[in-house]
Design a protein around this motif. Structure first.
Motif, PDB file in Angstrom:
ATOM      1  N   TYR A   8       0.830  -1.214   0.000  1.00 12.41           N
ATOM      2  CA  TYR A   8       0.000   0.000   0.000  1.00 12.41           C
ATOM      3  C   TYR A   8       0.865   1.266   0.000  1.00 12.41           C
ATOM      4  CZ  TYR A   8       0.534  -0.130   5.134  1.00 12.41           C
ATOM      5  OH  TYR A   8       1.024  -0.165   6.410  1.00 12.41           O
ATOM      6  N   PRO A  39      -3.828   8.219  -2.637  1.00 15.12           N
ATOM      7  CA  PRO A  39      -4.961   8.008  -1.738  1.00 15.12           C
ATOM      8  C   PRO A  39      -6.001   7.045  -2.318  1.00 15.12           C
ATOM      9  CG  PRO A  39      -4.445  10.330  -1.882  1.00 15.12           C
ATOM     10  CD  PRO A  39      -3.598   9.638  -2.901  1.00 15.12           C
ATOM     11  N   PHE A  40      -6.190   7.108  -3.621  1.00 13.37           N
ATOM     12  CA  PHE A  40      -7.214   6.271  -4.237  1.00 13.37           C
ATOM     13  C   PHE A  40      -6.770   4.813  -4.276  1.00 13.37           C
ATOM     14  CE2 PHE A  40      -7.643  10.606  -5.625  1.00 13.37           C
ATOM     15  CZ  PHE A  40      -8.954  10.846  -5.264  1.00 13.37           C
ATOM     16  N   ARG A  62      -4.898   3.514  -1.934  1.00 16.60           N
ATOM     17  CA  ARG A  62      -5.008   3.038  -0.556  1.00 16.60           C
ATOM     18  C   ARG A  62      -6.439   2.702  -0.170  1.00 16.60           C
ATOM     19  NH1 ARG A  62      -0.466   6.933   2.189  1.00 16.60           N
ATOM     20  NH2 ARG A  62       1.302   5.602   1.634  1.00 16.60           N
ATOM     21  N   ARG A  63      -7.399   3.360  -0.830  1.00 14.45           N
ATOM     22  CA  ARG A  63      -8.797   3.083  -0.496  1.00 14.45           C
ATOM     23  C   ARG A  63      -9.219   1.684  -0.940  1.00 14.45           C
ATOM     24  NH1 ARG A  63     -11.336   8.888  -2.233  1.00 14.45           N
ATOM     25  NH2 ARG A  63      -9.841  10.115  -1.034  1.00 14.45           N
TER      26      ARG A  63
END
Ligand SMILES: Nc1ncnc2c1ncn2[C@@H]1O[C@H](COP(=O)(O)OP(=O)(O)O)[C@@H](O)[C@H]1O
Ligand SMILES: [Mg+2]
Lengths: 232, 291
Positions: free
Chosen positions: A57, A83-84, A86-87
């Protein structure tokens, strides 16, 4: 027998090496993981289990090699896209990483707020996950005074609340007594049965036997010592 | 939205001391700046009123005869910035003087010759600034046919020099204080950010964008700026009310003083600026921290 053998690999590692300064933490790891697999990462403390999860990640960047997640090359992920990425993961950190000055509810809700979900949905979903993890009554407590097992369950609740396709759990039963550990494992198993791909690191090989199917990856000094299929 | 505001509120509370310092600094610098603005707004209005709104008397020399009037007027017009000209022949000036003085001064009627010069009363277009009047008057005075130009340049001019000096000091001090306020605001944000570093790190790990992480800091910055501005304005208004009632009670009888509080436009601009200050401090800090 391997489940989902027809599907494209969701995680692929090619000759992944990670060094911290001069210290080798992962040594030339090549690995394919299919969607819906349960991967058990075992090995003694310091073997590189946490590091293996971290490079997935992008908490750490690899020193050499390539990683593909769902076909995306992690080396090409910009900081704006990070960030996307990691989501897509639900993470249970070895040290929980709960925010001390926010309630259990807020800690779990953070994942959904970050993703821009509606408050009404957030409330419903978070309370549901807290009910499943048995933390419903502690929703308005701060995490610090809770027991290790309770914090662990909050961490698991946060990892699963966003319904991620991949769950990375770093010693999620590490600080738990047998009973609590069993409870957390059952939880993860439940999500696994719903189709999530799960990577779980543990130095406790015994726990492996609780899973009816999956693979066990054995690390030692950053090197992949072997892969065994668990069959019960 | 409510929850979001609640969160901002608890964040502010957890850093209360720093926030109070920041708000006070903003309030003080805004107060200082607005004191200067208030003073200059009033002073320049009063100066302009004392100067009869850009009027000046051009006293003509003895060699002037009424026949030369069109020529003189043309010369004055060619100087530009003259809006209106009224010729006041010396006979008319004397009549006016007699009327004003009434019977008090008998000797006026015993005068054999009119001691007053012919004059042209001019109104300048650029009567907003005293300096412009000063310049135009100097140019007119340079004409041969003109004796002197009078626009209250004596003590008013000296006052103006002082006024300008004061104005420069005011600007410099305001600038300095605003810089200090900006610096302190930026620093508060930095400290607040470091105080929440674990939190920010965790937010990142669960997929928060930079925008999501920054927003509460910006809201806090804007709020601090706005509250600081309002506070500054309240202190200014209180001070103004106390002082102005004292001044008008004591001085109204002697001088013409038309003192006003800041216009609502000025108040709006000041509040906007202080809010901007809070935002900008945040911007500088976060830009530095988040690369
Ligand atoms: N941030 C770091 N800086 C330096 N060395 C590290 C860091 N993180 C881990 N290591 C080292 O890398 C090796 C693997 O660590 P880790 O992945 O945490 O092992 P495990 O989770 O299997 O116990 C260890 O020798 C550890 O000391
Ligand atoms: Mg570890």
């Amino acid at each position: 027998m391997r489940a989902n053998s027809g599907k494209a690999n969701i995680i692929r590692l090619f000759n992944v090496t990670k060094r911290y300064g001069g210290k080798l933490a992962l040594n030339d790891i090549t690995l394919d993981i299919e969607p819906g697999e349960f991967i058990f990462i075992s090995g003694p403390s310091g073997a590189g289990k946490s590091t293996l999860l971290k490079v997935l990640y992008l908490a750490e960047r690899v020193s050499e090699g390539q990683i593909l997640i769902d076909g995306m090359n992690l080396a090409r992920i910009s900081s704006a896209k990070l960030p996307f990425l990691r989501r897509r993961f639900g993470m249970v950190f070895q040290d929980f990483k709960l925010i001390p000055n926010r309630t259990v509810f807020e800690n779990v809700a953070l994942v959904l707020r970050v993703a821009g979900e509606k408050p009404s949905y957030i409330k419903k979903k978070v309370m549901h996950v807290l009910r499943v993890t048995g933390m419903e009554k502690k929703a308005n407590h701060l995490p610090q005074p809770l027991s290790g097992g309770e914090q662990q369950r909050v961490a698991v609740a946060r990892a699963v609340v966003g319904e991620p396709s991949i769950i990375l759990a770093d010693e999620p039963t590490g600080s738990l007594d047998r009973e609590s550990a069993q409870r957390v494992l059952d939880l993860l198993l439940g999500y696994h049965q719903n189709g999530a791909t799960i990577l779980m690191a543990s130095h406790n090989i015994e726990q492996m036997n609780r899973f009816s199917k999956g693979r066990n990856i054995i690390l030692e000094d950053g090197t992949l010592k072997g892969i065994s299929t668990i069959l019960c | 939205m409510m929850r979001f505001l609640n969160k901002v509120r608890t964040d502010i509370r957890s850093n209360r001391f720093l926030n109070i310092i920041t708000i006070m600094t903003i309030a003080l610098s805004i107060l200082l700046v607005s004191v200067f603005i208030l003073f200059f707004e009033n002073a320049s209005r009063i100066l302009s009123a004392w100067n009869h709104g850009g009027r000046a008397m051009v006293y003509l020399s003895d060699s002037f005869t009424p026949a030369m009037l069109p020529n003189v007027k043309e010369q004055l017009i060619s100087m530009g910035s003259i809006e209106k000209m009224v010729f006041i022949p010396k006979t008319q000036a004397l009549e006016r003087l007699k009327k004003e003085m009434g019977s008090k001064i008998q000797f006026l009627s015993t005068l054999q010759e009119n001691p007053l010069p012919d004059a042209i009363e001019i109104t300048m277009t650029a009567h907003s600034s005293f300096e412009q009047i000063q310049k135009a008057a100097a140019r007119i005075e340079a004409l041969d046919i003109v004796d002197t130009v009078e626009y209250g340049q004596g003590w008013l001019g000296r006052f103006l020099k002082l006024f300008n000096l004061f104005k420069m000091t005011g600007y410099a001090m305001s600038g300095l204080f605003l810089m200090i306020a900006l610096f302190i605001t930026a620093n508060t944000v930095r400290l607040a950010f470091y105080a929440r570093q674990t939190e920010v790190e965790i937010m990142r790990l669960v997929g928060a964008t930079d925008g999501f992480i920054k927003t509460p800091f910006y809201v806090e910055g804007l709020l601090q700026g706005f509250i600081g501005g309002v506070l500054g304005m309240i202190i200014l208004l209180a001070g103004y009310l106390t002082l102005s009632s004292g001044i008008s009670r004591n001085l109204d009888a002697y001088v013409y003083l038309d003192i006003h509080f800041l216009s609502w436009q000025a108040v709006a601009i000041i509040l906007f600026s202080s809010t901007f200050l809070g935002w900008f401090g945040c911007f500088i800090s976060l830009k530095q921290i988040l690369k």
